[in-house]
Design a protein around this motif. Structure first.
Motif, PDB file in Angstrom:
ATOM      1  N   ARG A 347      19.686 -25.378   6.715  1.00 25.02           N
ATOM      2  CA  ARG A 347      20.425 -25.590   5.473  1.00 25.02           C
ATOM      3  C   ARG A 347      20.315 -27.036   4.996  1.00 25.02           C
ATOM      4  O   ARG A 347      20.300 -27.295   3.798  1.00 25.02           O
ATOM      5  CB  ARG A 347      21.909 -25.258   5.689  1.00 25.02           C
ATOM      6  CG  ARG A 347      22.216 -23.794   5.825  1.00 25.02           C
ATOM      7  CD  ARG A 347      22.312 -23.117   4.488  1.00 25.02           C
ATOM      8  NE  ARG A 347      23.412 -23.651   3.701  1.00 25.02           N
ATOM      9  CZ  ARG A 347      23.646 -23.348   2.437  1.00 25.02           C
ATOM     10  NH1 ARG A 347      22.823 -22.548   1.791  1.00 25.02           N
ATOM     11  NH2 ARG A 347      24.672 -23.861   1.779  1.00 25.02           N
ATOM     12  N   ALA A 348      20.200 -27.973   5.930  1.00 32.49           N
ATOM     13  CA  ALA A 348      20.134 -29.387   5.568  1.00 32.49           C
ATOM     14  C   ALA A 348      18.859 -29.724   4.806  1.00 32.49           C
ATOM     15  O   ALA A 348      18.811 -30.704   4.058  1.00 32.49           O
ATOM     16  CB  ALA A 348      20.237 -30.253   6.829  1.00 32.49           C
ATOM     17  N   THR A 349      17.800 -28.913   4.986  1.00 32.51           N
ATOM     18  CA  THR A 349      16.532 -29.182   4.304  1.00 32.51           C
ATOM     19  C   THR A 349      16.432 -28.483   2.952  1.00 32.51           C
ATOM     20  O   THR A 349      15.458 -28.703   2.224  1.00 32.51           O
ATOM     21  CB  THR A 349      15.350 -28.731   5.181  1.00 32.51           C
ATOM     22  OG1 THR A 349      15.390 -27.300   5.346  1.00 32.51           O
ATOM     23  CG2 THR A 349      15.392 -29.405   6.541  1.00 32.51           C
ATOM     24  N   VAL A 350      17.416 -27.661   2.627  1.00 29.63           N
ATOM     25  CA  VAL A 350      17.356 -26.893   1.372  1.00 29.63           C
ATOM     26  C   VAL A 350      17.216 -27.798   0.152  1.00 29.63           C
ATOM     27  O   VAL A 350      16.362 -27.552  -0.722  1.00 29.63           O
ATOM     28  CB  VAL A 350      18.586 -25.970   1.241  1.00 29.63           C
ATOM     29  CG1 VAL A 350      18.695 -25.406  -0.176  1.00 29.63           C
ATOM     30  CG2 VAL A 350      18.485 -24.823   2.248  1.00 29.63           C
ATOM     31  N   PRO A 351      18.002 -28.887  -0.001  1.00 30.33           N
ATOM     32  CA  PRO A 351      17.834 -29.752  -1.184  1.00 30.33           C
ATOM     33  C   PRO A 351      16.422 -30.327  -1.292  1.00 30.33           C
ATOM     34  O   PRO A 351      15.866 -30.420  -2.397  1.00 30.33           O
ATOM     35  CB  PRO A 351      18.875 -30.851  -0.966  1.00 30.33           C
ATOM     36  CG  PRO A 351      19.917 -30.230  -0.098  1.00 30.33           C
ATOM     37  CD  PRO A 351      19.154 -29.330   0.822  1.00 30.33           C
ATOM     38  N   LEU A 352      15.834 -30.739  -0.164  1.00 31.24           N
ATOM     39  CA  LEU A 352      14.480 -31.277  -0.186  1.00 31.24           C
ATOM     40  C   LEU A 352      13.477 -30.212  -0.607  1.00 31.24           C
ATOM     41  O   LEU A 352      12.579 -30.470  -1.424  1.00 31.24           O
ATOM     42  CB  LEU A 352      14.114 -31.828   1.194  1.00 31.24           C
ATOM     43  CG  LEU A 352      12.675 -32.331   1.356  1.00 31.24           C
ATOM     44  CD1 LEU A 352      12.391 -33.458   0.356  1.00 31.24           C
ATOM     45  CD2 LEU A 352      12.428 -32.795   2.779  1.00 31.24           C
ATOM     46  N   ILE A 353      13.629 -29.005  -0.061  1.00 31.69           N
ATOM     47  CA  ILE A 353      12.723 -27.911  -0.431  1.00 31.69           C
ATOM     48  C   ILE A 353      12.825 -27.610  -1.919  1.00 31.69           C
ATOM     49  O   ILE A 353      11.817 -27.405  -2.608  1.00 31.69           O
ATOM     50  CB  ILE A 353      13.044 -26.653   0.409  1.00 31.69           C
ATOM     51  CG1 ILE A 353      12.673 -26.901   1.878  1.00 31.69           C
ATOM     52  CG2 ILE A 353      12.302 -25.435  -0.134  1.00 31.69           C
ATOM     53  CD1 ILE A 353      13.116 -25.802   2.811  1.00 31.69           C
ATOM     54  N   GLN A 354      14.044 -27.602  -2.430  1.00 30.43           N
ATOM     55  CA  GLN A 354      14.243 -27.342  -3.856  1.00 30.43           C
ATOM     56  C   GLN A 354      13.605 -28.430  -4.708  1.00 30.43           C
ATOM     57  O   GLN A 354      12.994 -28.139  -5.746  1.00 30.43           O
ATOM     58  CB  GLN A 354      15.742 -27.224  -4.151  1.00 30.43           C
ATOM     59  CG  GLN A 354      16.389 -25.976  -3.556  1.00 30.43           C
ATOM     60  CD  GLN A 354      17.894 -25.971  -3.746  1.00 30.43           C
ATOM     61  OE1 GLN A 354      18.528 -27.015  -3.893  1.00 30.43           O
ATOM     62  NE2 GLN A 354      18.483 -24.776  -3.731  1.00 30.43           N
ATOM     63  N   ALA A 355      13.758 -29.685  -4.266  1.00 29.25           N
ATOM     64  CA  ALA A 355      13.167 -30.798  -5.019  1.00 29.25           C
ATOM     65  C   ALA A 355      11.642 -30.710  -5.012  1.00 29.25           C
ATOM     66  O   ALA A 355      10.984 -30.946  -6.041  1.00 29.25           O
ATOM     67  CB  ALA A 355      13.628 -32.129  -4.430  1.00 29.25           C
ATOM     68  N   LEU A 356      11.057 -30.377  -3.855  1.00 29.39           N
ATOM     69  CA  LEU A 356       9.600 -30.233  -3.760  1.00 29.39           C
ATOM     70  C   LEU A 356       9.109 -29.098  -4.663  1.00 29.39           C
ATOM     71  O   LEU A 356       8.091 -29.230  -5.352  1.00 29.39           O
ATOM     72  CB  LEU A 356       9.188 -29.970  -2.313  1.00 29.39           C
ATOM     73  CG  LEU A 356       9.290 -31.156  -1.347  1.00 29.39           C
ATOM     74  CD1 LEU A 356       9.041 -30.689   0.082  1.00 29.39           C
ATOM     75  CD2 LEU A 356       8.295 -32.243  -1.736  1.00 29.39           C
ATOM     76  N   GLN A 357       9.842 -28.000  -4.663  1.00 33.79           N
ATOM     77  CA  GLN A 357       9.452 -26.856  -5.490  1.00 33.79           C
ATOM     78  C   GLN A 357       9.519 -27.220  -6.972  1.00 33.79           C
ATOM     79  O   GLN A 357       8.627 -26.867  -7.760  1.00 33.79           O
ATOM     80  CB  GLN A 357      10.370 -25.668  -5.197  1.00 33.79           C
ATOM     81  CG  GLN A 357       9.963 -24.374  -5.878  1.00 33.79           C
ATOM     82  CD  GLN A 357       8.636 -23.857  -5.386  1.00 33.79           C
ATOM     83  OE1 GLN A 357       8.456 -23.641  -4.190  1.00 33.79           O
ATOM     84  NE2 GLN A 357       7.690 -23.663  -6.296  1.00 33.79           N
ATOM     85  N   SER A 358      10.569 -27.950  -7.342  1.00 35.45           N
ATOM     86  CA  SER A 358      10.720 -28.364  -8.734  1.00 35.45           C
ATOM     87  C   SER A 358       9.587 -29.297  -9.154  1.00 35.45           C
ATOM     88  O   SER A 358       9.027 -29.170 -10.252  1.00 35.45           O
ATOM     89  CB  SER A 358      12.071 -29.053  -8.929  1.00 35.45           C
ATOM     90  OG  SER A 358      12.214 -29.524 -10.247  1.00 35.45           O
ATOM     91  N   ASP A 361       6.396 -27.325  -9.573  1.00 39.90           N
ATOM     92  CA  ASP A 361       6.426 -26.542 -10.819  1.00 39.90           C
ATOM     93  C   ASP A 361       6.127 -27.436 -12.029  1.00 39.90           C
ATOM     94  O   ASP A 361       5.426 -27.018 -12.969  1.00 39.90           O
ATOM     95  CB  ASP A 361       7.794 -25.877 -10.988  1.00 39.90           C
ATOM     96  CG  ASP A 361       7.982 -24.691 -10.043  1.00 39.90           C
ATOM     97  OD1 ASP A 361       6.965 -24.179  -9.529  1.00 39.90           O
ATOM     98  OD2 ASP A 361       9.143 -24.285  -9.823  1.00 39.90           O
ATOM     99  N   ASN A 362       6.656 -28.650 -12.022  1.00 35.79           N
ATOM    100  CA  ASN A 362       6.388 -29.585 -13.120  1.00 35.79           C
ATOM    101  C   ASN A 362       4.903 -29.918 -13.209  1.00 35.79           C
ATOM    102  O   ASN A 362       4.310 -29.958 -14.303  1.00 35.79           O
ATOM    103  CB  ASN A 362       7.198 -30.868 -12.937  1.00 35.79           C
ATOM    104  CG  ASN A 362       8.682 -30.661 -13.196  1.00 35.79           C
ATOM    105  OD1 ASN A 362       9.064 -29.726 -13.893  1.00 35.79           O
ATOM    106  ND2 ASN A 362       9.515 -31.528 -12.640  1.00 35.79           N
ATOM    107  N   TRP A 363       4.290 -30.191 -12.040  1.00 41.17           N
ATOM    108  CA  TRP A 363       2.860 -30.485 -12.025  1.00 41.17           C
ATOM    109  C   TRP A 363       2.052 -29.299 -12.563  1.00 41.17           C
ATOM    110  O   TRP A 363       1.123 -29.454 -13.347  1.00 41.17           O
ATOM    111  CB  TRP A 363       2.394 -30.800 -10.604  1.00 41.17           C
ATOM    112  CG  TRP A 363       2.900 -32.117 -10.092  1.00 41.17           C
ATOM    113  CD1 TRP A 363       3.371 -33.172 -10.823  1.00 41.17           C
ATOM    114  CD2 TRP A 363       2.963 -32.521  -8.726  1.00 41.17           C
ATOM    115  NE1 TRP A 363       3.734 -34.210 -10.013  1.00 41.17           N
ATOM    116  CE2 TRP A 363       3.494 -33.855  -8.700  1.00 41.17           C
ATOM    117  CE3 TRP A 363       2.639 -31.913  -7.505  1.00 41.17           C
ATOM    118  CZ2 TRP A 363       3.690 -34.551  -7.516  1.00 41.17           C
ATOM    119  CZ3 TRP A 363       2.834 -32.620  -6.326  1.00 41.17           C
ATOM    120  CH2 TRP A 363       3.358 -33.925  -6.332  1.00 41.17           C
TER     121      TRP A 363
END
Length: 431
Positions: A347-358, A361-363
């Motif tokens: 659960r602690a890595t969820v924000p990082l995973i979300q940021a990487l995914q975002s 997606d932008n790229w």
């Protein structure tokens, strides 16, 4: 975010101190909301947009506050609980325990499984914990992390109950009370017994005593209708709580467990009852926290008064079988703890995973928009696809290249190993 459990129980605090922190079911939701309001104040280390998850478990043997929050929340939570109980923080600290992370999970699993109870393996605690979760959910303070903690607690408790003999070695509080009464009276069939209250514990106690076929049973409750309903089940008389002082002398045994915040059976009433009984002994059991019977009653010569803590001395189990069942249960619990800790770490890595995914997606959107412009002006499709793939690759690798070039020699080897694990997951030919 982590989890922690803050509480006190029958092994760390006397019954009178526990009584200061006892909450009825009706009090749980507003108390949880009060706690959340307190800790999101301007002077507290919690953002108002990220309030802590919280649940309170309150029984006659324990009061525990479970939280999913930042570790800095522990001290404000302790101060809040001390204030609620009307004691100093140092006083509470000397009788309380604070458990974090895996230790908090292990404690919750042991509580749910009956391993931390005054009566080893008693099943009532599981129902009380489930009710605490429902109240926290209704108050809006449960949240994903505590939901996972408690659901896993229930699953572990079920496995302990079905896979071990832990429950077969338990002696309930009610059974212990019957044992004590049998030591005082020659024949329980000759006694008149009064139960004060109509909750689950009184129902359980009445069931145990009724099996001994006492001469008469009476049930006194604040709400007569509820008292009559329970009395019908046992062929008992229902009386009003207001009539209790005038009729107390009629009973040889009294078992009380209500949700009253103040004693309902006082010293004066018991003194008058003993006088009317011409000093025939009276057996009294106070299962309530806070107390239903004033503690001074224990000083009367013809009264035998026992509290929940006193009953603990009668709770015994067969040695070898008990230890074997406990060891088996602890192994099941440990497996559950490791699983929960792993989930918590993920659960602690969820924000990082979300940021990487975002970011990815932008790229992708930028490169697709550029490719569409090239196609719209008539560029060759193969050339456009090649440019798109090169653009994505460069964006993906740019950060790693920049870090490698900027790193000092001491860090470069470790960084290179990390980059290799992240990007060179195939063989040397890139398969």
């Amino acid at each position: 975010m982590s989890v922690f459990a803050l509480g006190l129980n029958h092994t760390t605090a006397p019954v009178d101190l526990r009584g200061r922190f006892a909450f009825t079911l009706e009090q749980l939701a507003p108390t949880l909301q009060q706690f959340r309001h307190h800790v999101v104040g301007p002077s507290q280390p919690v953002r108002a947009d990220a309030p802590p998850e919280a649940a309170i478990l309150s029984t006659c043997n324990r009061t525990e506050l479970y939280c999913a929050a930042e570790p800095a929340m522990v001290r404000p939570a302790l101060a809040w609980l001390a204030e609620v109980g009307g004691v100093g923080t140092d006083t509470l600290s000397s009788h309380a325990y604070v458990l974090e992370g895996g230790q908090a999970a292990r404690h919750a699993f042991r509580v749910a499984s009956g391993l931390d109870s005054m009566v080893l393996g008693e099943p009532q605690i599981l129902g009380q914990m489930k009710q605490a979760v429902r109240e926290a959910d209704a108050a809006g303070t449960l949240g994903t992390t505590l939901h996972q903690l408690f659901q896993r607690s229930f699953a572990v408790a079920k496995e302990v109950r079905t896979s071990t003999e832990i429950g077969s070695h338990s002696i309930s509080m009610a059974a212990a009370a019957v044992r004590l009464a049998a030591q005082l009276f020659e024949d329980l069939r000759e006694i008149r017994i009064l139960f004060v209250g109509a909750g689950e514990m009184i129902e359980l106690a009445a069931t145990h005593f009724a099996a001994r076929a006492p001469k008469s049973i009476a049930i006194a409750n604040r709400t007569l209708e509820r008292g009559e309903k329970l009395a019908t089940r046992f062929g008992a008389e229902a009386i009003r709580l207001a009539d209790l002082p005038a009729r107390l002398h009629e009973f040889d045994a009294v078992v009380s467990c209500t949700a009253s915040t103040l004693p309902i059976i006082g010293l004066g009433a018991v003194e008058r009852a003993i006088k009317a009984r011409k000093h025939r002994p009276m057996f009294m059991v106070d299962l309530a926290v806070p107390r239903d019977i004033e503690p001074e009653v224990a000083r009367l010569g013809d009264v035998y008064l026992y509290t929940v803590d006193d009953l603990a001395q009668l709770v015994q189990s067969a040695g070898e079988k008990r230890q074997a069942a406990v060891a088996q249960a602890e192994a099941i619990i440990e497996t559950g703890v490791q699983s929960f800790v792993h989930w918590l770490d993920q659960r602690a890595t969820v924000p990082l995973i979300q940021a990487l995914q975002s970011q990815a997606d932008n790229w992708r959107e930028l490169e697709i928009a550029r490719a569409r412009k090239l196609l719209a002006r008539g560029d060759d499709v193969e050339a456009v696809l090649d440019a798109l793939s090169r653009g994505l690759t460069q964006k993906l690798l740019h950060g790693a290249f920049a870090e490698l070039h900027a790193s000092d020699p001491a860090q470069r080897a470790q960084l290179a190993a990390t980059v290799s694990r992240l990007f060179l997951r195939g063989d040397a030919k890139g398969r």
